[in-house]
Design a protein around this motif. Structure first.
Motif, PDB file in Angstrom:
ATOM      1  N   HIS A 130     -68.311  28.848 -28.607  1.00  0.00           N
ATOM      2  CA  HIS A 130     -67.611  28.628 -27.369  1.00  0.00           C
ATOM      3  C   HIS A 130     -66.209  28.873 -27.612  1.00  0.00           C
ATOM      4  O   HIS A 130     -65.322  28.461 -28.476  1.00  0.00           O
ATOM      5  CB  HIS A 130     -67.596  27.382 -26.942  1.00  0.00           C
ATOM      6  CG  HIS A 130     -68.910  26.413 -26.568  1.00  0.00           C
ATOM      7  ND1 HIS A 130     -69.698  26.961 -25.444  1.00  0.00           N
ATOM      8  CD2 HIS A 130     -69.655  25.693 -27.453  1.00  0.00           C
ATOM      9  CE1 HIS A 130     -71.093  26.234 -25.795  1.00  0.00           C
ATOM     10  NE2 HIS A 130     -70.906  25.583 -26.758  1.00  0.00           N
ATOM     11  N   ARG A 131     -65.751  29.963 -26.621  1.00  0.00           N
ATOM     12  CA  ARG A 131     -64.373  30.284 -26.800  1.00  0.00           C
ATOM     13  C   ARG A 131     -63.625  30.454 -25.506  1.00  0.00           C
ATOM     14  O   ARG A 131     -64.107  30.581 -24.628  1.00  0.00           O
ATOM     15  CB  ARG A 131     -64.228  31.887 -27.270  1.00  0.00           C
ATOM     16  CG  ARG A 131     -62.803  32.600 -27.426  1.00  0.00           C
ATOM     17  CD  ARG A 131     -62.872  33.983 -28.089  1.00  0.00           C
ATOM     18  NE  ARG A 131     -63.431  34.953 -27.491  1.00  0.00           N
ATOM     19  CZ  ARG A 131     -64.690  35.521 -27.753  1.00  0.00           C
ATOM     20  NH1 ARG A 131     -65.094  35.184 -28.883  1.00  0.00           N
ATOM     21  NH2 ARG A 131     -65.443  36.245 -26.914  1.00  0.00           N
ATOM     22  N   PHE A 132     -62.479  29.811 -25.491  1.00  0.00           N
ATOM     23  CA  PHE A 132     -61.596  29.633 -24.478  1.00  0.00           C
ATOM     24  C   PHE A 132     -60.320  30.147 -24.703  1.00  0.00           C
ATOM     25  O   PHE A 132     -59.593  30.084 -25.764  1.00  0.00           O
ATOM     26  CB  PHE A 132     -61.538  28.137 -24.191  1.00  0.00           C
ATOM     27  CG  PHE A 132     -62.629  27.627 -23.699  1.00  0.00           C
ATOM     28  CD1 PHE A 132     -63.079  27.409 -22.396  1.00  0.00           C
ATOM     29  CD2 PHE A 132     -63.490  26.924 -24.772  1.00  0.00           C
ATOM     30  CE1 PHE A 132     -64.288  26.592 -22.344  1.00  0.00           C
ATOM     31  CE2 PHE A 132     -64.757  26.175 -24.431  1.00  0.00           C
ATOM     32  CZ  PHE A 132     -65.214  26.251 -23.173  1.00  0.00           C
ATOM     33  N   ILE A 133     -59.558  30.749 -23.624  1.00  0.00           N
ATOM     34  CA  ILE A 133     -58.206  31.376 -23.675  1.00  0.00           C
ATOM     35  C   ILE A 133     -57.476  30.145 -23.149  1.00  0.00           C
ATOM     36  O   ILE A 133     -57.835  29.525 -22.115  1.00  0.00           O
ATOM     37  CB  ILE A 133     -58.081  32.654 -22.979  1.00  0.00           C
ATOM     38  CG1 ILE A 133     -58.799  33.649 -23.294  1.00  0.00           C
ATOM     39  CG2 ILE A 133     -56.598  32.805 -23.009  1.00  0.00           C
ATOM     40  CD1 ILE A 133     -58.719  34.085 -24.855  1.00  0.00           C
ATOM     41  N   SER A 134     -56.507  29.790 -23.770  1.00  0.00           N
ATOM     42  CA  SER A 134     -55.454  28.653 -23.547  1.00  0.00           C
ATOM     43  C   SER A 134     -55.077  28.899 -22.162  1.00  0.00           C
ATOM     44  O   SER A 134     -54.390  30.081 -21.920  1.00  0.00           O
ATOM     45  CB  SER A 134     -54.449  28.434 -24.566  1.00  0.00           C
ATOM     46  OG  SER A 134     -53.739  27.165 -24.290  1.00  0.00           O
ATOM     47  N   GLY A 135     -54.989  27.954 -21.258  1.00  0.00           N
ATOM     48  CA  GLY A 135     -54.611  27.952 -19.674  1.00  0.00           C
ATOM     49  C   GLY A 135     -55.644  27.447 -18.779  1.00  0.00           C
ATOM     50  O   GLY A 135     -56.399  26.743 -18.901  1.00  0.00           O
ATOM     51  N   GLU A 136     -55.872  28.342 -17.832  1.00  0.00           N
ATOM     52  CA  GLU A 136     -56.840  27.794 -16.606  1.00  0.00           C
ATOM     53  C   GLU A 136     -58.007  27.786 -17.411  1.00  0.00           C
ATOM     54  O   GLU A 136     -58.915  26.740 -16.950  1.00  0.00           O
ATOM     55  CB  GLU A 136     -56.806  28.889 -15.820  1.00  0.00           C
ATOM     56  CG  GLU A 136     -55.258  28.658 -14.689  1.00  0.00           C
ATOM     57  CD  GLU A 136     -55.418  29.445 -13.746  1.00  0.00           C
ATOM     58  OE1 GLU A 136     -56.378  30.234 -13.311  1.00  0.00           O
ATOM     59  OE2 GLU A 136     -54.299  29.739 -12.635  1.00  0.00           O
ATOM     60  N   GLU A 137     -58.454  28.729 -18.445  1.00  0.00           N
ATOM     61  CA  GLU A 137     -59.966  28.661 -18.782  1.00  0.00           C
ATOM     62  C   GLU A 137     -59.981  27.336 -19.886  1.00  0.00           C
ATOM     63  O   GLU A 137     -61.198  26.752 -19.682  1.00  0.00           O
ATOM     64  CB  GLU A 137     -60.198  29.945 -19.740  1.00  0.00           C
ATOM     65  CG  GLU A 137     -61.549  30.238 -20.048  1.00  0.00           C
ATOM     66  CD  GLU A 137     -61.583  31.667 -20.662  1.00  0.00           C
ATOM     67  OE1 GLU A 137     -61.370  32.707 -20.121  1.00  0.00           O
ATOM     68  OE2 GLU A 137     -62.087  31.839 -21.959  1.00  0.00           O
ATOM     69  N   SER A 138     -59.155  27.198 -20.538  1.00  0.00           N
ATOM     70  CA  SER A 138     -59.546  26.031 -21.346  1.00  0.00           C
ATOM     71  C   SER A 138     -59.220  24.763 -20.671  1.00  0.00           C
ATOM     72  O   SER A 138     -59.687  23.639 -21.232  1.00  0.00           O
ATOM     73  CB  SER A 138     -58.612  25.896 -22.556  1.00  0.00           C
ATOM     74  OG  SER A 138     -57.249  26.057 -22.198  1.00  0.00           O
ATOM     75  N   ASP A 139     -58.423  24.826 -19.593  1.00  0.00           N
ATOM     76  CA  ASP A 139     -58.120  23.604 -18.923  1.00  0.00           C
ATOM     77  C   ASP A 139     -59.562  23.141 -18.236  1.00  0.00           C
ATOM     78  O   ASP A 139     -59.484  22.038 -17.599  1.00  0.00           O
ATOM     79  CB  ASP A 139     -57.113  23.799 -17.869  1.00  0.00           C
ATOM     80  CG  ASP A 139     -55.733  24.087 -18.468  1.00  0.00           C
ATOM     81  OD1 ASP A 139     -55.748  23.554 -19.642  1.00  0.00           O
ATOM     82  OD2 ASP A 139     -55.018  24.233 -17.621  1.00  0.00           O
ATOM     83  N   SER A 140     -60.759  23.974 -18.049  1.00  0.00           N
ATOM     84  CA  SER A 140     -61.863  23.576 -17.431  1.00  0.00           C
ATOM     85  C   SER A 140     -62.458  22.426 -18.572  1.00  0.00           C
ATOM     86  O   SER A 140     -63.499  21.867 -17.949  1.00  0.00           O
ATOM     87  CB  SER A 140     -62.810  24.870 -17.449  1.00  0.00           C
ATOM     88  OG  SER A 140     -63.130  25.423 -18.647  1.00  0.00           O
ATOM     89  N   LEU A 141     -62.098  22.377 -19.833  1.00  0.00           N
ATOM     90  CA  LEU A 141     -62.735  21.362 -20.540  1.00  0.00           C
ATOM     91  C   LEU A 141     -62.023  19.944 -20.167  1.00  0.00           C
ATOM     92  O   LEU A 141     -62.558  19.038 -20.638  1.00  0.00           O
ATOM     93  CB  LEU A 141     -62.010  21.614 -21.942  1.00  0.00           C
ATOM     94  CG  LEU A 141     -62.755  22.888 -22.739  1.00  0.00           C
ATOM     95  CD1 LEU A 141     -62.158  22.815 -24.164  1.00  0.00           C
ATOM     96  CD2 LEU A 141     -64.307  22.363 -23.246  1.00  0.00           C
ATOM     97  N   PHE A 142     -60.962  19.901 -19.445  1.00  0.00           N
ATOM     98  CA  PHE A 142     -60.473  18.615 -19.047  1.00  0.00           C
ATOM     99  C   PHE A 142     -61.016  18.102 -17.936  1.00  0.00           C
ATOM    100  O   PHE A 142     -60.936  18.239 -16.923  1.00  0.00           O
ATOM    101  CB  PHE A 142     -59.055  18.942 -18.714  1.00  0.00           C
ATOM    102  CG  PHE A 142     -58.139  19.467 -19.798  1.00  0.00           C
ATOM    103  CD1 PHE A 142     -58.085  19.019 -20.821  1.00  0.00           C
ATOM    104  CD2 PHE A 142     -56.944  20.316 -19.501  1.00  0.00           C
ATOM    105  CE1 PHE A 142     -57.274  19.550 -22.153  1.00  0.00           C
ATOM    106  CE2 PHE A 142     -55.940  20.480 -20.487  1.00  0.00           C
ATOM    107  CZ  PHE A 142     -56.269  20.309 -21.735  1.00  0.00           C
ATOM    108  N   LYS A 143     -61.919  17.133 -18.144  1.00  0.00           N
ATOM    109  CA  LYS A 143     -62.903  16.407 -17.439  1.00  0.00           C
ATOM    110  C   LYS A 143     -62.031  15.001 -17.066  1.00  0.00           C
ATOM    111  O   LYS A 143     -62.476  13.900 -17.344  1.00  0.00           O
ATOM    112  CB  LYS A 143     -64.177  16.103 -17.516  1.00  0.00           C
ATOM    113  CG  LYS A 143     -64.907  17.330 -18.352  1.00  0.00           C
ATOM    114  CD  LYS A 143     -65.144  18.286 -17.151  1.00  0.00           C
ATOM    115  CE  LYS A 143     -65.944  19.482 -17.490  1.00  0.00           C
ATOM    116  NZ  LYS A 143     -66.032  20.675 -16.642  1.00  0.00           N
ATOM    117  N   VAL A 144     -61.032  15.215 -16.377  1.00  0.00           N
ATOM    118  CA  VAL A 144     -60.205  14.181 -16.096  1.00  0.00           C
ATOM    119  C   VAL A 144     -60.830  13.128 -15.183  1.00  0.00           C
ATOM    120  O   VAL A 144     -61.331  13.324 -14.323  1.00  0.00           O
ATOM    121  CB  VAL A 144     -58.631  14.398 -15.622  1.00  0.00           C
ATOM    122  CG1 VAL A 144     -57.846  13.061 -15.290  1.00  0.00           C
ATOM    123  CG2 VAL A 144     -57.955  15.597 -16.553  1.00  0.00           C
TER     124      VAL A 144
END
Length: 510
Positions: A130-144
């Motif tokens: 699993h690779r994410f670019i920091s920003g909107e793409e990696s923010d998809s991990l934040f299931k707040v």
């Protein structure tokens, strides 16, 4: 009663005690959208949201989460979001080249890799699940708002793996347990007086020993943390002035950048009589230490340690008995590496190697039992540094026994640089050494014997290295020799090769 000590404790305390306080000021000038100002309550929610996002990806507890980034709120979130819910954070040096980062990702077993947008072109092809670019793409991990999977706290579980260059061409993965990180944060925070009236500036790279552990200590005490993406002397002074910074850490090169900026600063130096600066990586010149007091009006604190020790082994901070000393006299005393931190025992072996014991010394080198056994032989951690412990308990380093150069606070394996140069067809023999440098402490010098009639220049070899390894590891100078000093058995005599460049320098490190 005994309860497990984990870094979740630091995050939970920040949420409970300082939930409404702004705890994280993200870097405004970065390629990813800034997360802005986060309260500690919001920071906790992001970290737990990340843990829940990793749950959704199917990552088991104990799985590795890598991130290659300059200082940012997202990197801080990863340090907690991975480790505080039972996974392992792997913060990776953003200065490394693609081959080096790929090795670390493979060796550590990273299942997730988060990349700074600036690094997408150079590191985007690294294979990972699993690779994410920091920003909107990696923010998809934040299931707040989602509850992360419960984790049974285990202080002996690995919390981070931090890769360090050493005596081998390949970096070693230092396993830090929750107990290691908890102990370092508490003792470091105690010695430096971290409290909830502080404001901390992240000038130190957060990948480096987890920002030396300060993110844990400051979070627990509700300290506002100001992110700085790139070291720049004038910008450091501006942020100290803007945010009321009281504490920062850095290598001697950062001190030099600040002093240069202060010389051009218009008006009183920000932080005068308020800022404490903790310095490590290499002992700076006594004159530099004096200038921190006389020109900046800041307190200078020196520590000594390694990635393997989380890092705090010794600390040197001005004491009451030195109050009547002149700044020059005080600087001379502060130039030593210091006395053992609470809970640390120091000794030297018959050959002068510095040894240490304590609660925040590494668990092991990941997947490297031979190196672990060697480093932890006889129930001591072997630092590889040579030094003297004086009668008053102060340690003074005198030489580096292992084949490591420390330039600008970064470890450089001379063997790795030699391997790179050996791969050039014109190079027949090479020895890489550290030589004194006013700005960086030490800089990398290559002594090269060229084979046959080969025609190669200093610039050619430097550029060749820059194509293959991280730029900070590359030689800044190349000297061509007819032969290199060796023993009767053919072993390079590095101490003889280094000696001429260190004449007039009191210690064999700078």
């Amino acid at each position: 009663m005994q309860t497990p000590m984990t870094i979740r404790d630091h995050l939970e305390r920040a949420r409970i005690v300082y939930g409404d306080r702004v705890g994280i000021y993200d870097e405004p000038d970065q390629p990813a959208p800034s997360l802005g100002d986060l309260t500690y309550g919001q920071f906790y929610d992001l970290a737990q949201g990340m843990a829940a996002g990793l749950d959704d990806l199917g990552l088991e507890q104990g799985a590795r989460v890598g991130i290659v980034s300059q200082n940012s709120a997202r990197l801080l979130t990863t340090l907690f979001g991975a480790s505080a819910w039972g996974r392992v954070a792997v913060p990776i040096n953003f200065r490394l080249g693609p081959d080096e980062v790929e090795y670390i990702v493979d060796h550590s077993g990273c299942e997730v890799l988060i990349l700074d947008p600036e690094l997408e072109d150079t590191l985007g092809d690294i294979k990972v699940k699993h690779r994410f670019i920091s920003g909107e793409e990696s923010d998809s991990l934040f299931k707040v708002g989602a509850e992360a999977r419960p984790w049974t706290p285990d202080e002996n579980a690995t919390a981070t793996i931090n890769y360090t260059s050493g005596t081998t061409a390949r970096p070693k993965g230092v396993e830090m347990t929750h107990r290691n990180l908890w102990s370092n944060a508490a003792i470091f925070g105690w010695h430096t007086g971290v409290n909830d009236r502080d404001v901390y500036l992240h000038t130190l790279p957060q990948f480096h020993c987890n920002g030396w552990g300060m993110p844990y200590a400051t979070t627990a005490m509700g300290v506002p943390q100001v992110n700085l993406r790139k070291v720049d002397g004038p910008e450091i002074l501006r942020r100290i002035e803007t945010y009321g910074v009281t504490l920062l850490c850095g290598a001697p090169a950062v001190v030099a950048a600040i002093l240069d900026a202060a010389a051009e600063w218009d008006g009183e130096i920000p932080g005068k009589d308020r800022v404490r600066m903790v310095v490590a990586g290499a002992p700076p010149p006594t004159r530099t230490i004096e200038r921190v007091e006389t020109e900046l009006g800041w307190e200078f604190i020196q520590i000594y340690g390694l990635t393997e020790t989380a890092p705090l082994l010794t600390i040197n901070r001005s004491r009451q008995e030195w109050d009547d000393d002149t700044p020059a006299e005080r600087a001379s005393k502060l130039s030593r590496q210091g006395v053992p931190a609470v809970g640390i025992t120091m000794a030297t072996d018959p050959e002068g190697e510095v040894l240490a014991r304590g609660n925040h010394i590494l668990k092991s080198y990941w997947n490297n039992p031979e190196a672990s056994a060697e480093a932890l032989a006889d129930d001591w951690f072997h630092t590889g540094d040579g030094g003297v412990i004086e009668d008053d308990g102060y340690l003074t380093l005198q030489d580096r026994k292992k084949d490591v150069i420390i330039s600008g606070g970064e470890n450089v394996s001379s063997i790795e640089v030699e391997d790179c140069l050996f791969s050039h067809p014109a190079v027949e023999e090479v020895a890489v050494i550290g030589v004194p440098d006013e700005k960086w402490g030490e800089t990398v010098k290559a002594l090269v014997v060229v084979g046959g009639d080969a025609d190669v220049s200093e610039r050619d070899l430097i550029d060749y290295c820059r194509e293959k390894i991280a730029h900070y590891k590359c030689p800044t100078s190349v000297e061509f020799r007819q032969e290199l000093a060796r023993t009767a058995t053919g072993k390079l005599q590095k101490f003889k090769l280094r000696a001429p460049y260190w004449e007039g320098v009191e210690k064999g490190i700078n």
